[in-house]
Design a protein around this motif. Structure first.
Motif, mmCIF file in Angstrom:
data_model
loop_
_atom_site.group_PDB
_atom_site.id
_atom_site.type_symbol
_atom_site.label_atom_id
_atom_site.label_comp_id
_atom_site.label_asym_id
_atom_site.label_seq_id
_atom_site.Cartn_x
_atom_site.Cartn_y
_atom_site.Cartn_z
ATOM 1 N N LEU A 1 8.117 -2.663 -12.737
ATOM 2 C CA LEU A 1 7.247 -3.651 -13.374
ATOM 3 C C LEU A 1 7.817 -5.065 -13.224
ATOM 4 N N LYS A 2 9.124 -5.205 -13.404
ATOM 5 C CA LYS A 2 9.773 -6.508 -13.261
ATOM 6 C C LYS A 2 9.668 -7.016 -11.825
ATOM 7 N N ILE A 3 9.936 -6.147 -10.873
ATOM 8 C CA ILE A 3 9.865 -6.538 -9.464
ATOM 9 C C ILE A 3 8.436 -6.926 -9.104
ATOM 10 N N SER A 4 7.476 -6.181 -9.623
ATOM 11 C CA SER A 4 6.067 -6.473 -9.374
ATOM 12 C C SER A 4 5.711 -7.868 -9.876
ATOM 13 N N GLU A 5 6.143 -8.178 -11.091
ATOM 14 C CA GLU A 5 5.829 -9.485 -11.671
ATOM 15 C C GLU A 5 6.541 -10.607 -10.917
ATOM 16 N N GLU A 6 7.819 -10.427 -10.643
ATOM 17 C CA GLU A 6 8.603 -11.469 -9.979
ATOM 18 C C GLU A 6 8.104 -11.767 -8.570
ATOM 19 N N ASN A 7 7.596 -10.755 -7.884
ATOM 20 C CA ASN A 7 7.194 -10.907 -6.487
ATOM 21 C C ASN A 7 5.684 -10.925 -6.287
ATOM 22 N N ASP A 8 4.929 -10.825 -7.387
ATOM 23 C CA ASP A 8 3.472 -10.824 -7.339
ATOM 24 C C ASP A 8 2.937 -9.779 -6.351
ATOM 25 N N LYS A 9 3.410 -8.545 -6.558
ATOM 26 C CA LYS A 9 3.000 -7.417 -5.711
ATOM 27 C C LYS A 9 2.506 -6.282 -6.598
ATOM 28 N N PRO A 10 1.484 -5.550 -6.129
ATOM 29 C CA PRO A 10 1.044 -4.381 -6.887
ATOM 30 C C PRO A 10 2.053 -3.235 -6.740
ATOM 31 N N ILE A 11 2.026 -2.354 -7.719
ATOM 32 C CA ILE A 11 2.859 -1.152 -7.698
ATOM 33 C C ILE A 11 2.022 -0.007 -7.147
ATOM 34 N N LEU A 12 2.603 0.758 -6.252
ATOM 35 C CA LEU A 12 1.963 1.976 -5.764
ATOM 36 C C LEU A 12 2.809 3.142 -6.261
ATOM 37 N N MET A 13 2.266 3.880 -7.236
ATOM 38 C CA MET A 13 2.971 5.007 -7.839
ATOM 39 C C MET A 13 2.463 6.299 -7.197
ATOM 40 N N TYR A 14 3.390 7.091 -6.691
ATOM 41 C CA TYR A 14 3.057 8.325 -5.975
ATOM 42 C C TYR A 14 3.551 9.530 -6.769
ATOM 43 N N PHE A 15 2.610 10.347 -7.221
ATOM 44 C CA PHE A 15 2.936 11.593 -7.914
ATOM 45 C C PHE A 15 2.989 12.719 -6.899
ATOM 46 N N ASN B 1 9.965 11.046 -15.480
ATOM 47 C CA ASN B 1 8.813 11.310 -14.617
ATOM 48 C C ASN B 1 7.696 12.026 -15.373
ATOM 49 N N LYS B 2 8.064 12.920 -16.253
ATOM 50 C CA LYS B 2 7.049 13.629 -17.043
ATOM 51 C C LYS B 2 6.337 12.687 -18.013
ATOM 52 N N LYS B 3 7.054 11.671 -18.509
ATOM 53 C CA LYS B 3 6.410 10.664 -19.357
ATOM 54 C C LYS B 3 5.353 9.898 -18.546
ATOM 55 N N LEU B 4 5.707 9.526 -17.315
ATOM 56 C CA LEU B 4 4.758 8.819 -16.451
ATOM 57 C C LEU B 4 3.578 9.716 -16.095
ATOM 58 N N LEU B 5 3.850 10.990 -15.881
ATOM 59 C CA LEU B 5 2.785 11.955 -15.593
ATOM 60 C C LEU B 5 1.813 12.022 -16.766
ATOM 61 N N ALA B 6 2.341 12.095 -17.985
ATOM 62 C CA ALA B 6 1.495 12.192 -19.175
ATOM 63 C C ALA B 6 0.661 10.929 -19.382
ATOM 64 N N LYS B 7 1.201 9.789 -19.003
ATOM 65 C CA LYS B 7 0.487 8.528 -19.219
ATOM 66 C C LYS B 7 -0.499 8.205 -18.098
ATOM 67 N N TYR B 8 -0.093 8.400 -16.844
ATOM 68 C CA TYR B 8 -0.891 7.918 -15.717
ATOM 69 C C TYR B 8 -1.587 9.016 -14.902
ATOM 70 N N ASN B 9 -1.223 10.261 -15.093
ATOM 71 C CA ASN B 9 -1.815 11.347 -14.312
ATOM 72 C C ASN B 9 -2.072 12.527 -15.240
ATOM 73 N N LYS B 10 -2.924 12.282 -16.231
ATOM 74 C CA LYS B 10 -3.181 13.289 -17.267
ATOM 75 C C LYS B 10 -3.752 14.593 -16.714
ATOM 76 N N GLN B 11 -4.494 14.511 -15.612
ATOM 77 C CA GLN B 11 -5.077 15.723 -15.019
ATOM 78 C C GLN B 11 -4.043 16.497 -14.197
#
Length: 138
Positions: free
Chosen positions: A20-34, A85-95
């Motif tokens: 998130l910090k790198i994204s903000e500092e560099n004005d780039k989107p994050i691509l999260m791969y599950f 990783n399981k926290k991110l799964l629960a938040k962003y990839n509920k299915q």
């Protein structure tokens, strides 16, 4: 934070807060791969057909890459990393769809998702279109 290169030579970040910090500092989107790196056959194919290509590698200059691996084997990632990783799964990839890529802004807000991969067609074109759309509209 650990930044690591896999066999595909891409730099993946495993610390979401740092991404998130790198994204903000560099004005780039994050691509999260599950992925389920050791059990998900479509994930392995997507790795080869999409992430492992020169075409994708050229786009990584404009992205912050986060890999969220949910392996079955316990020796692939640390217990602590699996917990995160399981926290991110629960938040962003509920299915719990695998493979799944999710584009986010620096605030962690979802910009779009692209999921599933056909093992019979092996056509990553919609993934490339998705990434192009995210980059072009960010």
């Amino acid at each position: 934070m650990q930044v690591f290169a896999q066999e595909d030579h891409l730099l993946w970040i495993d610390d979401f807060e740092e991404a998130l910090k790198i994204s903000e500092e560099n004005d780039k989107p994050i691509l999260m791969y599950f992925t389920g790196s050791d059990w998900c056959a479509p994930c392995k194919m997507l790795q080869e057909d999409f992430f492992g290509t020169e075409k994708f590698k050229e786009k990584t200059e404009e992205l912050v890459l986060v890999k969220v691996d949910i392996p079955r084997r316990t020796d692939i990632i640390s217990e602590n990393q699996l917990k995160e990783n399981k926290k991110l799964l629960a938040k962003y990839n509920k299915q719990k769809g695998f493979p799944q890529i999710i584009a986010l802004n620096h605030k962690g807000e979802v910009l779009g998702t692209q999921g599933s991969y056909s093992s019979s067609l092996r056509d990553p074109s919609r993934y490339f279109s998705f990434v192009d759309m995210i980059i072009d509209n960010y």
